[in-house]
Design a protein around this motif. Structure first.
Motif, PDB file in Angstrom:
ATOM      1  N   GLU A 150     -27.024  44.300  19.314  1.00  0.00           N
ATOM      2  CA  GLU A 150     -25.770  44.721  18.704  1.00  0.00           C
ATOM      3  C   GLU A 150     -24.624  44.599  19.702  1.00  0.00           C
ATOM      4  O   GLU A 150     -24.812  44.796  20.906  1.00  0.00           O
ATOM      5  N   THR A 151     -23.442  44.306  19.168  1.00  0.00           N
ATOM      6  CA  THR A 151     -22.249  44.190  20.002  1.00  0.00           C
ATOM      7  C   THR A 151     -21.030  44.507  19.148  1.00  0.00           C
ATOM      8  O   THR A 151     -21.102  44.480  17.926  1.00  0.00           O
ATOM      9  N   ASP A 152     -19.913  44.824  19.812  1.00  0.00           N
ATOM     10  CA  ASP A 152     -18.679  45.087  19.066  1.00  0.00           C
ATOM     11  C   ASP A 152     -17.602  44.040  19.331  1.00  0.00           C
ATOM     12  O   ASP A 152     -16.454  44.208  18.933  1.00  0.00           O
ATOM     13  N   SER A 153     -17.987  42.958  20.008  1.00  0.00           N
ATOM     14  CA  SER A 153     -17.037  41.860  20.248  1.00  0.00           C
ATOM     15  C   SER A 153     -17.811  40.580  20.511  1.00  0.00           C
ATOM     16  O   SER A 153     -19.005  40.614  20.815  1.00  0.00           O
ATOM     17  N   PHE A 154     -17.118  39.449  20.408  1.00  0.00           N
ATOM     18  CA  PHE A 154     -17.757  38.150  20.602  1.00  0.00           C
ATOM     19  C   PHE A 154     -17.302  37.508  21.915  1.00  0.00           C
ATOM     20  O   PHE A 154     -16.209  37.761  22.406  1.00  0.00           O
ATOM     21  N   SER A 155     -18.157  36.685  22.443  1.00  0.00           N
ATOM     22  CA  SER A 155     -17.863  35.857  23.627  1.00  0.00           C
ATOM     23  C   SER A 155     -19.153  35.099  23.941  1.00  0.00           C
ATOM     24  O   SER A 155     -19.819  34.630  23.027  1.00  0.00           O
ATOM     25  N   GLU A 157     -21.272  28.574  35.832  1.00  0.00           N
ATOM     26  CA  GLU A 157     -20.314  29.656  36.073  1.00  0.00           C
ATOM     27  C   GLU A 157     -20.802  30.968  35.462  1.00  0.00           C
ATOM     28  O   GLU A 157     -20.700  32.039  36.081  1.00  0.00           O
ATOM     29  N   ILE A 158     -21.339  30.887  34.245  1.00  0.00           N
ATOM     30  CA  ILE A 158     -21.840  32.085  33.568  1.00  0.00           C
ATOM     31  C   ILE A 158     -23.064  32.645  34.284  1.00  0.00           C
ATOM     32  O   ILE A 158     -23.176  33.858  34.504  1.00  0.00           O
ATOM     33  N   VAL A 159     -24.001  31.783  34.657  1.00  0.00           N
ATOM     34  CA  VAL A 159     -25.217  32.233  35.348  1.00  0.00           C
ATOM     35  C   VAL A 159     -24.862  32.911  36.669  1.00  0.00           C
ATOM     36  O   VAL A 159     -25.490  33.909  37.062  1.00  0.00           O
ATOM     37  N   ASP A 172     -13.171  38.810  30.454  1.00  0.00           N
ATOM     38  CA  ASP A 172     -12.703  39.195  31.791  1.00  0.00           C
ATOM     39  C   ASP A 172     -13.792  39.052  32.851  1.00  0.00           C
ATOM     40  O   ASP A 172     -13.670  39.577  33.962  1.00  0.00           O
ATOM     41  N   ASP A 173     -14.881  38.354  32.499  1.00  0.00           N
ATOM     42  CA  ASP A 173     -16.024  38.082  33.385  1.00  0.00           C
ATOM     43  C   ASP A 173     -16.887  39.322  33.657  1.00  0.00           C
ATOM     44  O   ASP A 173     -17.785  39.262  34.500  1.00  0.00           O
ATOM     45  N   SER A 174     -16.623  40.421  32.983  1.00  0.00           N
ATOM     46  CA  SER A 174     -17.514  41.568  33.106  1.00  0.00           C
ATOM     47  C   SER A 174     -18.779  41.299  32.299  1.00  0.00           C
ATOM     48  O   SER A 174     -18.770  40.507  31.351  1.00  0.00           O
ATOM     49  N   VAL A 175     -19.870  41.942  32.696  1.00  0.00           N
ATOM     50  CA  VAL A 175     -21.163  41.694  32.065  1.00  0.00           C
ATOM     51  C   VAL A 175     -21.711  43.001  31.494  1.00  0.00           C
ATOM     52  O   VAL A 175     -21.765  44.018  32.189  1.00  0.00           O
ATOM     53  N   GLU A 176     -22.107  42.961  30.238  1.00  0.00           N
ATOM     54  CA  GLU A 176     -22.681  44.117  29.559  1.00  0.00           C
ATOM     55  C   GLU A 176     -24.122  43.795  29.175  1.00  0.00           C
ATOM     56  O   GLU A 176     -24.402  42.732  28.608  1.00  0.00           O
ATOM     57  N   THR A 177     -25.033  44.707  29.501  1.00  0.00           N
ATOM     58  CA  THR A 177     -26.434  44.530  29.130  1.00  0.00           C
ATOM     59  C   THR A 177     -26.669  45.113  27.745  1.00  0.00           C
ATOM     60  O   THR A 177     -26.327  46.268  27.481  1.00  0.00           O
TER      61      THR A 177
END
Length: 205
Positions: free
Chosen positions: A143-148, A67-69, A125-130
Protein backbone atom coordinates in the motif's frame (compact mmCIF):
# COMPACT_ATOMS: atom_id res chain seq x y z
CA UNK A 1 -57.49 21.30 -15.88
CA UNK A 2 -55.14 24.03 -14.69
CA UNK A 3 -54.32 21.97 -11.62
CA UNK A 4 -53.48 18.98 -13.81
CA UNK A 5 -51.20 21.08 -16.04
CA UNK A 6 -49.39 22.47 -13.00
CA UNK A 7 -48.95 18.97 -11.65
CA UNK A 8 -47.57 17.77 -15.00
CA UNK A 9 -45.15 20.71 -15.16
CA UNK A 10 -43.96 20.03 -11.64
CA UNK A 11 -43.44 16.38 -12.49
CA UNK A 12 -41.46 17.35 -15.62
CA UNK A 13 -39.21 19.68 -13.60
CA UNK A 14 -38.54 16.98 -10.99
CA UNK A 15 -37.79 14.45 -13.74
CA UNK A 16 -35.31 16.85 -15.37
CA UNK A 17 -33.55 17.42 -12.06
CA UNK A 18 -33.29 13.68 -11.42
CA UNK A 19 -31.81 13.12 -14.90
CA UNK A 20 -29.36 16.02 -14.41
CA UNK A 21 -27.99 14.67 -11.14
CA UNK A 22 -27.86 11.14 -12.56
CA UNK A 23 -25.77 12.33 -15.51
CA UNK A 24 -23.51 14.33 -13.20
CA UNK A 25 -22.98 11.26 -11.05
CA UNK A 26 -22.06 9.21 -14.12
CA UNK A 27 -19.56 11.83 -15.26
CA UNK A 28 -17.93 11.77 -11.80
CA UNK A 29 -17.96 7.99 -11.55
CA UNK A 30 -15.03 6.65 -9.55
CA UNK A 31 -13.05 3.66 -10.80
CA UNK A 32 -12.41 1.21 -7.99
CA UNK A 33 -9.70 -0.75 -9.81
CA UNK A 34 -7.24 0.06 -12.58
CA UNK A 35 -5.26 -2.56 -14.52
CA UNK A 36 -2.18 -2.01 -16.70
CA UNK A 37 -1.11 -4.01 -19.75
CA UNK A 38 1.60 -5.60 -17.57
CA UNK A 39 -1.01 -7.10 -15.22
CA UNK A 40 -0.31 -4.60 -12.43
CA UNK A 41 -3.40 -3.41 -10.56
CA UNK A 42 -4.23 -0.40 -8.39
CA UNK A 43 -7.25 -0.53 -6.07
CA UNK A 44 -8.76 2.55 -4.43
CA UNK A 45 -7.51 6.11 -4.80
CA UNK A 46 -10.75 7.73 -5.96
CA UNK A 47 -9.69 7.99 -9.62
CA UNK A 48 -12.28 9.41 -11.98
CA UNK A 49 -13.65 7.60 -15.00
CA UNK A 50 -11.21 7.84 -17.87
CA UNK A 51 -8.11 7.48 -15.68
CA UNK A 52 -5.50 4.99 -16.85
CA UNK A 53 -2.80 3.09 -14.98
CA UNK A 54 0.64 3.53 -16.54
CA UNK A 55 3.50 1.22 -15.58
CA UNK A 56 7.03 0.98 -16.89
CA UNK A 57 9.80 -1.43 -15.97
CA UNK A 58 13.13 0.34 -15.38
CA UNK A 59 16.33 -1.54 -16.28
CA UNK A 60 18.72 -1.75 -13.33
CA UNK A 61 21.67 -1.48 -15.72
CA UNK A 62 20.48 1.81 -17.19
CA UNK A 63 21.38 5.25 -15.87
CA UNK A 64 18.08 5.77 -14.05
CA UNK A 65 18.11 2.24 -12.67
CA UNK A 66 21.64 2.60 -11.29
CA UNK A 67 20.70 5.93 -9.73
CA UNK A 68 17.70 4.38 -7.96
CA UNK A 69 19.66 1.34 -6.72
CA UNK A 70 22.32 3.68 -5.29
CA UNK A 71 19.64 5.28 -3.10
CA UNK A 72 19.01 1.88 -1.50
CA UNK A 73 22.53 1.37 -0.14
CA UNK A 74 21.45 1.83 3.48
CA UNK A 75 18.26 -0.25 3.13
CA UNK A 76 17.84 -3.75 4.50
CA UNK A 77 17.36 -6.32 1.72
CA UNK A 78 19.26 -9.17 0.08
CA UNK A 79 21.74 -7.27 -2.07
CA UNK A 80 23.10 -10.49 -3.59
CA UNK A 81 19.88 -11.06 -5.52
CA UNK A 82 18.20 -9.06 -8.25
CA UNK A 83 15.75 -6.21 -7.82
CA UNK A 84 12.94 -5.02 -10.08
CA UNK A 85 12.17 -1.33 -10.55
CA UNK A 86 8.81 0.05 -11.67
CA UNK A 87 7.61 3.53 -12.53
CA UNK A 88 3.92 3.46 -11.60
CA UNK A 89 1.42 6.30 -11.92
CA UNK A 90 -2.14 7.13 -12.98
CA UNK A 91 -2.92 9.55 -15.83
CA UNK A 92 -6.09 11.34 -16.88
CA UNK A 93 -6.41 13.66 -19.88
CA UNK A 94 -2.63 13.50 -20.36
CA UNK A 95 -1.81 14.57 -16.79
CA UNK A 96 -0.44 12.51 -13.91
CA UNK A 97 -2.79 12.33 -10.93
CA UNK A 98 -2.12 11.23 -7.37
CA UNK A 99 -4.51 9.13 -5.25
CA UNK A 100 -6.79 10.81 -2.72
CA UNK A 101 -5.72 8.31 -0.06
CA UNK A 102 -4.04 4.94 0.26
CA UNK A 103 -4.09 2.55 -2.69
CA UNK A 104 -3.23 -1.12 -2.91
CA UNK A 105 -0.81 -2.04 -5.68
CA UNK A 106 -0.51 -5.65 -6.81
CA UNK A 107 2.31 -6.84 -9.07
CA UNK A 108 3.06 -10.28 -10.49
CA UNK A 109 6.09 -11.49 -8.51
CA UNK A 110 9.06 -10.61 -10.75
CA UNK A 111 11.31 -13.35 -9.33
CA UNK A 112 11.35 -16.06 -6.68
CA UNK A 113 12.43 -15.28 -3.13
CA UNK A 114 12.65 -17.88 -0.37
CA UNK A 115 12.48 -15.25 2.39
CA UNK A 116 9.72 -13.11 0.94
CA UNK A 117 9.81 -9.64 -0.54
CA UNK A 118 10.29 -6.04 0.50
CA UNK A 119 9.25 -3.01 -1.55
CA UNK A 120 10.91 0.41 -1.45
CA UNK A 121 9.13 3.58 -2.55
CA UNK A 122 11.69 5.99 -3.99
CA UNK A 123 10.02 9.39 -3.89
CA UNK A 124 10.61 12.46 -6.05
CA UNK A 125 12.85 14.00 -3.36
CA UNK A 126 15.03 10.83 -3.37
CA UNK A 127 13.79 9.77 0.07
CA UNK A 128 13.11 6.06 0.47
CA UNK A 129 10.12 4.51 2.23
CA UNK A 130 9.94 0.82 3.11
CA UNK A 131 6.53 -0.70 2.36
CA UNK A 132 5.13 -3.81 4.00
CA UNK A 133 4.86 -6.38 1.21
CA UNK A 134 2.71 -9.52 1.13
CA UNK A 135 2.85 -12.48 -1.25
CA UNK A 136 -0.05 -14.64 -2.39
CA UNK A 137 -0.75 -16.77 -5.47
CA UNK A 138 2.28 -15.57 -7.40
CA UNK A 139 1.67 -11.87 -6.75
CA UNK A 140 2.99 -9.29 -4.30
CA UNK A 141 0.95 -6.44 -2.83
CA UNK A 142 1.70 -3.28 -0.87
CA UNK A 143 0.00 0.00 0.00
CA UNK A 144 1.06 3.57 -0.69
CA UNK A 145 -0.46 7.06 -0.73
CA UNK A 146 1.54 8.43 -3.66
CA UNK A 147 3.14 7.30 -6.91
CA UNK A 148 6.74 7.34 -8.12
CA UNK A 149 9.38 4.61 -8.43
CA UNK A 150 8.89 1.29 -6.64
CA UNK A 151 11.67 -1.25 -6.13
CA UNK A 152 10.82 -4.88 -5.38
CA UNK A 153 13.67 -6.73 -3.67
CA UNK A 154 14.24 -10.05 -1.94
CA UNK A 155 13.99 -9.86 1.84
CA UNK A 156 16.92 -10.90 4.00
CA UNK A 157 16.86 -14.14 5.93
CA UNK A 158 15.51 -13.17 9.40
CA UNK A 159 18.49 -14.88 11.06
CA UNK A 160 20.81 -12.56 9.15
CA UNK A 161 18.99 -9.36 10.06
CA UNK A 162 20.50 -6.94 12.53
CA UNK A 163 19.60 -7.60 16.15
CA UNK A 164 19.08 -4.88 18.74
CA UNK A 165 19.37 -5.07 22.51
CA UNK A 166 17.36 -2.55 24.53
CA UNK A 167 17.95 -1.41 28.09
CA UNK A 168 15.29 0.49 30.01
CA UNK A 169 15.15 3.03 32.80
CA UNK A 170 11.95 3.11 34.82
CA UNK A 171 10.66 6.20 36.63
CA UNK A 172 7.60 6.99 38.68
CA UNK A 173 5.61 4.53 40.74
CA UNK A 174 6.12 0.82 40.42
CA UNK A 175 9.91 0.70 40.22
CA UNK A 176 11.18 -2.42 38.51
CA UNK A 177 13.70 -3.89 36.10
CA UNK A 178 13.38 -4.83 32.46
CA UNK A 179 15.76 -7.68 31.73
CA UNK A 180 16.01 -7.20 27.97
CA UNK A 181 14.06 -6.70 24.78
CA UNK A 182 15.67 -7.83 21.54
CA UNK A 183 14.70 -7.78 17.86
CA UNK A 184 13.65 -9.79 15.91
CA UNK A 185 13.29 -12.24 18.81
CA UNK A 186 11.71 -10.44 21.77
CA UNK A 187 12.13 -11.23 25.44
CA UNK A 188 10.49 -9.05 28.06
CA UNK A 189 10.14 -9.52 31.80
CA UNK A 190 8.82 -6.92 34.23
CA UNK A 191 5.67 -5.61 35.87
CA UNK A 192 5.14 -1.87 36.30
CA UNK A 193 2.27 0.40 37.29
CA UNK A 194 0.14 2.26 34.77
CA UNK A 195 1.73 5.52 33.65
CA UNK A 196 5.31 4.35 34.24
CA UNK A 197 7.75 6.01 31.86
CA UNK A 198 10.06 3.64 29.98
CA UNK A 199 13.10 4.85 28.04
CA UNK A 200 14.83 2.49 25.60
CA UNK A 201 18.33 2.64 24.15
CA UNK A 202 19.12 0.57 21.06
CA UNK A 203 22.53 -0.92 20.26
CA UNK A 204 23.16 -2.78 16.99
CA UNK A 205 25.54 -5.74 16.95
Amino acid sequence: MKGVRKLNMLFAVVLCLVMFFALAACNNEVQQKLVSDAGITVEGGGFEKGSALVTESIETTGEKGREIVTLLEEQNYNKELQVSIYDIFVAKDGNEVQPDGKVKITIPAPFESENGYVTFHVKDDDSVETLVTTYAEGKISFETDSFSYFVVAAANNPSEAKKYTFTATLGGEGQGTIYYLSFPYSTYQNTVSEGTEIKLRATAY
